[in-house]
Design a protein around this motif. Structure first.
Motif, PDB file in Angstrom:
ATOM      1  N   GLU A 182      30.004  33.514  37.971  1.00 45.09           N
ATOM      2  CA  GLU A 182      30.211  34.201  39.251  1.00 45.09           C
ATOM      3  C   GLU A 182      31.635  34.010  39.752  1.00 45.09           C
ATOM      4  O   GLU A 182      32.216  34.923  40.347  1.00 45.09           O
ATOM      5  N   SER A 183      32.216  32.856  39.501  1.00 48.00           N
ATOM      6  CA  SER A 183      33.603  32.614  39.900  1.00 48.00           C
ATOM      7  C   SER A 183      34.553  33.543  39.156  1.00 48.00           C
ATOM      8  O   SER A 183      35.496  34.091  39.748  1.00 48.00           O
ATOM      9  N   LEU A 239      37.036  36.425  40.825  1.00 50.63           N
ATOM     10  CA  LEU A 239      38.462  36.528  40.549  1.00 50.63           C
ATOM     11  C   LEU A 239      38.818  37.917  40.025  1.00 50.63           C
ATOM     12  O   LEU A 239      39.815  38.511  40.448  1.00 50.63           O
ATOM     13  N   VAL A 240      38.019  38.453  39.116  1.00 52.46           N
ATOM     14  CA  VAL A 240      38.282  39.795  38.575  1.00 52.46           C
ATOM     15  C   VAL A 240      38.238  40.835  39.695  1.00 52.46           C
ATOM     16  O   VAL A 240      39.118  41.697  39.787  1.00 52.46           O
ATOM     17  N   ALA A 241      37.248  40.736  40.560  1.00 49.42           N
ATOM     18  CA  ALA A 241      37.144  41.690  41.676  1.00 49.42           C
ATOM     19  C   ALA A 241      38.339  41.551  42.614  1.00 49.42           C
ATOM     20  O   ALA A 241      38.908  42.562  43.056  1.00 49.42           O
ATOM     21  N   GLN A 242      38.741  40.328  42.910  1.00 50.07           N
ATOM     22  CA  GLN A 242      39.894  40.112  43.790  1.00 50.07           C
ATOM     23  C   GLN A 242      41.161  40.689  43.165  1.00 50.07           C
ATOM     24  O   GLN A 242      41.920  41.395  43.826  1.00 50.07           O
ATOM     25  N   GLU A 243      41.400  40.371  41.919  1.00 52.21           N
ATOM     26  CA  GLU A 243      42.614  40.846  41.241  1.00 52.21           C
ATOM     27  C   GLU A 243      42.656  42.373  41.155  1.00 52.21           C
ATOM     28  O   GLU A 243      43.733  42.948  41.117  1.00 52.21           O
ATOM     29  N   ASN A 244      41.496  43.000  41.129  1.00 60.27           N
ATOM     30  CA  ASN A 244      41.425  44.461  41.041  1.00 60.27           C
ATOM     31  C   ASN A 244      41.217  45.128  42.405  1.00 60.27           C
ATOM     32  O   ASN A 244      41.062  46.347  42.472  1.00 60.27           O
ATOM     33  N   HIS A 261      35.334  31.701  47.996  1.00 58.62           N
ATOM     34  CA  HIS A 261      36.649  32.137  48.466  1.00 58.62           C
ATOM     35  C   HIS A 261      37.756  31.549  47.591  1.00 58.62           C
ATOM     36  O   HIS A 261      38.709  32.245  47.233  1.00 58.62           O
ATOM     37  N   ARG A 262      37.631  30.292  47.239  1.00 59.67           N
ATOM     38  CA  ARG A 262      38.640  29.654  46.364  1.00 59.67           C
ATOM     39  C   ARG A 262      38.672  30.288  44.983  1.00 59.67           C
ATOM     40  O   ARG A 262      39.744  30.421  44.385  1.00 59.67           O
ATOM     41  N   ALA A 263      37.507  30.678  44.460  1.00 59.75           N
ATOM     42  CA  ALA A 263      37.461  31.311  43.138  1.00 59.75           C
ATOM     43  C   ALA A 263      38.304  32.582  43.114  1.00 59.75           C
ATOM     44  O   ALA A 263      38.924  32.902  42.098  1.00 59.75           O
ATOM     45  N   ARG A 264      38.342  33.284  44.228  1.00 60.89           N
ATOM     46  CA  ARG A 264      39.151  34.507  44.323  1.00 60.89           C
ATOM     47  C   ARG A 264      40.634  34.214  44.133  1.00 60.89           C
ATOM     48  O   ARG A 264      41.413  35.111  43.821  1.00 60.89           O
ATOM     49  N   ARG A 265      41.028  32.968  44.291  1.00 57.44           N
ATOM     50  CA  ARG A 265      42.430  32.536  44.131  1.00 57.44           C
ATOM     51  C   ARG A 265      42.603  31.695  42.859  1.00 57.44           C
ATOM     52  O   ARG A 265      43.586  30.987  42.716  1.00 57.44           O
TER      53      ARG A 265
END
Length: 183
Positions: free
Chosen positions: A65-66, A70-75, A100-104
């Motif tokens: 899920e992390s 991250l993939v969703a955030q980067e895209n 939230h941290r996983a997004r970074r």
């Protein structure tokens, strides 16, 4: 501009109907993304099959899920962020802060942290890792199998992100925006 119309399960026929039923069974609901993918039964089948196969891999659900976050955030994909924040926190055991941290590309767990750093490098270098980046992934304890699974998770989540954005799928999860910088 409107996107692709969603194929509702009650209006689907043939293989699309069977796959939407399989999505309902596998996910507990039929998300709008699956309804958009039903335009191509081959794409929906590929999504469901790859998702199921990777679920039996060696990466823990929280790491999976992390990676998706991250993939969703980067895209810049709000659909993916919304879906995976929900499943990450409700199913995989992530706290909202961890999601939230996983997004970074940050995680307290060393395995998840290594997976996120590798995922970010793969995204940013379009799959071409330097020798140093690959050595760092191996040095962090990731096995060859885990590195391969990370690449597969990246592919799966890039597929869903691109379909969601192309089809302009409306978010059917509690909304999380890619430009939201607060946990």
């Amino acid at each position: 501009m409107s996107g692709l119309p969603l194929i509702q399960p009650e209006n689907a026929t043939g293989e699309a109907a069977a796959l939407l039923e399989a999505a309902q069974h596998a996910l507990g609901l039929t998300p709008n993304l699956a309804k958009a993918m039903a335009h191509s039964p081959a794409a929906l089948r590929g999504f469901l099959d790859l998702r199921r196969a990777l679920g039996t891999g060696t990466l823990p659900a929280a790491a999976q899920e992390s990676i998706a976050l991250l993939v969703a955030q980067e895209n810049g994909c709000d659909y993916g962020l919304s879906w995976h924040t929900y499943t990450g926190t409700k199913v995989a055991g992530l706290s909202h802060h961890q999601a939230h941290r996983a997004r970074r590309a940050k995680a307290q767990d060393p395995l998840t942290g290594a997976a996120l750093l590798l995922t970010r490098a793969l995204i940013r270098h379009r799959g071409t890792l330097s020798d140093t980046e690959l050595a760092a992934a191996r040095g962090s304890g990731l096995s060859g199998g885990q590195i391969t699974e990370i690449v597969a998770h990246l592919a799966l989540n890039t597929l869903t992100t691109y379909v969601g954005k192309t089809a302009r799928v409306s978010v059917d999860w509690p909304l999380v925006r890619h430009d939201d910088t607060h946990p």
